[in-house]
Design a protein around this motif. Structure first.
Motif, PDB file in Angstrom:
ATOM      1  N   ASP A 131      -7.721   4.454  -6.932  1.00  0.00           N
ATOM      2  CA  ASP A 131      -7.237   5.514  -6.058  1.00  0.00           C
ATOM      3  C   ASP A 131      -6.268   4.997  -5.007  1.00  0.00           C
ATOM      4  OD1 ASP A 131      -9.199   4.012  -4.889  1.00  0.00           O
ATOM      5  OD2 ASP A 131     -10.025   5.686  -3.707  1.00  0.00           O
ATOM      6  N   GLN A 132      -6.184   3.671  -4.846  1.00  0.00           N
ATOM      7  CA  GLN A 132      -5.277   3.103  -3.854  1.00  0.00           C
ATOM      8  C   GLN A 132      -3.956   2.647  -4.466  1.00  0.00           C
ATOM      9  OE1 GLN A 132      -7.136   0.162  -1.378  1.00  0.00           O
ATOM     10  NE2 GLN A 132      -9.057   1.284  -1.234  1.00  0.00           N
ATOM     11  N   GLU A 133      -3.780   2.896  -5.788  1.00  0.00           N
ATOM     12  CA  GLU A 133      -2.534   2.594  -6.488  1.00  0.00           C
ATOM     13  C   GLU A 133      -2.159   1.123  -6.356  1.00  0.00           C
ATOM     14  OE1 GLU A 133       0.440   5.231  -5.125  1.00  0.00           O
ATOM     15  OE2 GLU A 133      -0.507   7.023  -5.966  1.00  0.00           O
ATOM     16  N   LEU A 134      -3.147   0.260  -6.506  1.00  0.00           N
ATOM     17  CA  LEU A 134      -2.870  -1.173  -6.505  1.00  0.00           C
ATOM     18  C   LEU A 134      -2.342  -1.577  -7.879  1.00  0.00           C
ATOM     19  CD1 LEU A 134      -5.945  -2.605  -4.583  1.00  0.00           C
ATOM     20  CD2 LEU A 134      -3.734  -1.900  -3.697  1.00  0.00           C
ATOM     21  N   ALA A 135      -1.444  -2.553  -7.912  1.00  0.00           N
ATOM     22  CA  ALA A 135      -0.847  -2.987  -9.170  1.00  0.00           C
ATOM     23  C   ALA A 135      -0.457  -4.454  -9.065  1.00  0.00           C
ATOM     24  CB  ALA A 135       0.369  -2.135  -9.514  1.00  0.00           C
ATOM     25  N   HIS A 136      -0.243  -5.040 -10.223  1.00  0.00           N
ATOM     26  CA  HIS A 136       0.245  -6.411 -10.290  1.00  0.00           C
ATOM     27  C   HIS A 136       1.179  -6.508 -11.482  1.00  0.00           C
ATOM     28  CE1 HIS A 136       0.366 -10.788 -10.660  1.00  0.00           C
ATOM     29  NE2 HIS A 136      -0.087 -10.830  -9.418  1.00  0.00           N
ATOM     30  N   PRO A 137       2.295  -7.228 -11.344  1.00  0.00           N
ATOM     31  CA  PRO A 137       3.265  -7.278 -12.457  1.00  0.00           C
ATOM     32  C   PRO A 137       2.694  -7.886 -13.740  1.00  0.00           C
ATOM     33  CG  PRO A 137       3.836  -8.835 -10.699  1.00  0.00           C
ATOM     34  CD  PRO A 137       2.793  -7.925 -10.146  1.00  0.00           C
ATOM     35  N   ARG A 183      -4.089 -12.907  -5.972  1.00  0.00           N
ATOM     36  CA  ARG A 183      -4.576 -14.279  -6.129  1.00  0.00           C
ATOM     37  C   ARG A 183      -5.338 -14.471  -7.438  1.00  0.00           C
ATOM     38  NH1 ARG A 183      -5.967 -18.599  -2.751  1.00  0.00           N
ATOM     39  NH2 ARG A 183      -6.588 -20.326  -4.127  1.00  0.00           N
ATOM     40  N   LEU A 184      -6.115 -13.471  -7.810  1.00  0.00           N
ATOM     41  CA  LEU A 184      -6.995 -13.638  -8.969  1.00  0.00           C
ATOM     42  C   LEU A 184      -6.274 -13.480 -10.305  1.00  0.00           C
ATOM     43  CD1 LEU A 184     -10.306 -11.839  -7.920  1.00  0.00           C
ATOM     44  CD2 LEU A 184      -9.768 -14.271  -7.892  1.00  0.00           C
TER      45      LEU A 184
END
Length: 295
Positions: free
Chosen positions: A62-68, A225-226
């Motif tokens: 719900d927080q629209e977090l993303a990683h490439p 980081r993960l």
């Protein structure tokens, strides 16, 4: 019929070969024990890291977090990382991997596939058949550790982030036991963490009392980081699996070779005794015939 001298030479040669295969089996057994301990220690960490990333992604949906490294895109260019061994005498270890890699190239013939190799056997095979090798990570097994595996993973990650490739796969032998290995093709990038046990948005909504965590400095920072670390661990685990599988396959192959040598020695010994008996019988007949001729 072979002479007694020839048979003795064959027996001596097979006995020398049996000593070599027996010694190689013992060496592989010792290396296998060490490699098995390393892979059994790495598996829980890799699985737990995948689970953490999965749960973090779900809780943060719900927080629209993303990683490439998690972002999928249309696949036009693919890189295949092939893990073989530097030496032979390991049964079907290398041939199974190479056969699976060839099938992967055939199945993705409509895409641009480039190949990277770890291990001399795979590199020699494809070079001798005209397949271009982007890079051969030579000598990686000699000093295998997490840092060397992370260097490989970081190079592949950089190619993905720079839009040089759209997906990265690794083909290797997954260690099951000393006599069994599974040829595995795993997708490295974009990263696909395990989601079988991670909570879904529906289960989270149905269980408002579900315990969440506090993230420092933030959820996005933890994810940043993960995710690269998870890619490094996947490459490191694949290398450890390959090393353990190689030693298991070589130990099994050398045990079979030793048993075959023992059977050959028995057969040659029987042939030697029969030939010797025939020679003695022939000499006795000649003596008896000579004695009869003198009467």
């Amino acid at each position: 019929m072979a002479s007694l001298r020839d048979i003795r030479k064959r027996i001596r040669s097979v006995k020398n070969t049996r000593q070599i295969t027996k010694a190689m089996k013992m060496v592989s057994a010792a290396k296998l024990r060490k490699a098995q301990e390393a892979i059994l220690a790495a598996r829980p960490y890799a699985q737990t890291l995948d689970q953490i990333i999965s749960e973090l992604a779900v809780r943060s949906a719900d927080q629209e977090l993303a990683h490439p490294l998690l972002a999928s895109r249309p696949v036009r260019r693919v890189e295949l990382l092939l893990l073989t061994s530097d030496r032979g005498l390991a049964g079907g270890f290398n041939s199974n991997i190479i056969r699976r890699a060839n099938r992967f190239l055939y199945e993705h013939s409509n895409l641009q596939v480039r190949v990277s190799t770890v291990g001399r056997k795979g590199n020699d095979f494809f070079r001798n058949r005209g397949q271009s090798i982007r890079k051969d990570f030579a000598g990686l097994y000699a000093g295998l550790n997490y840092r060397s595996a992370a260097n490989v993973a970081e190079e592949l990650t950089a190619a993905f982030l720079n839009d040089e490739v759209d997906a990265v796969y690794v083909v290797y032998n997954e260690f099951v036991s000393a006599i069994a290995q599974n040829v595995t093709v795993a997708q490295l990038l974009p990263l696909q963490p395990a989601t079988t046990k991670a909570p879904t948005p529906e289960t989270v909504a149905a269980a408002p009392a579900l315990v969440d965590f506090k993230y420092e400095p933030s959820r996005q920072a933890v994810l940043d980081r993960l995710v690269p670390q998870a890619v490094n661990i996947k490459v490191y685990r694949a290398l450890l699996e390959s090393v353990a599988s190689e030693q298991g396959a070589r130990m099994s192959a050398m045990e079979n070779a030793t048993n075959n040598a023992t059977d050959m020695i028995s057969s040659y010994t029987l042939l030697y005794n029969r030939t010797r008996q025939a020679v003695i019988t022939k000499e006795l007949m000649e003596i008896v015939s000579g004695a009869e001729a003198l009467k």
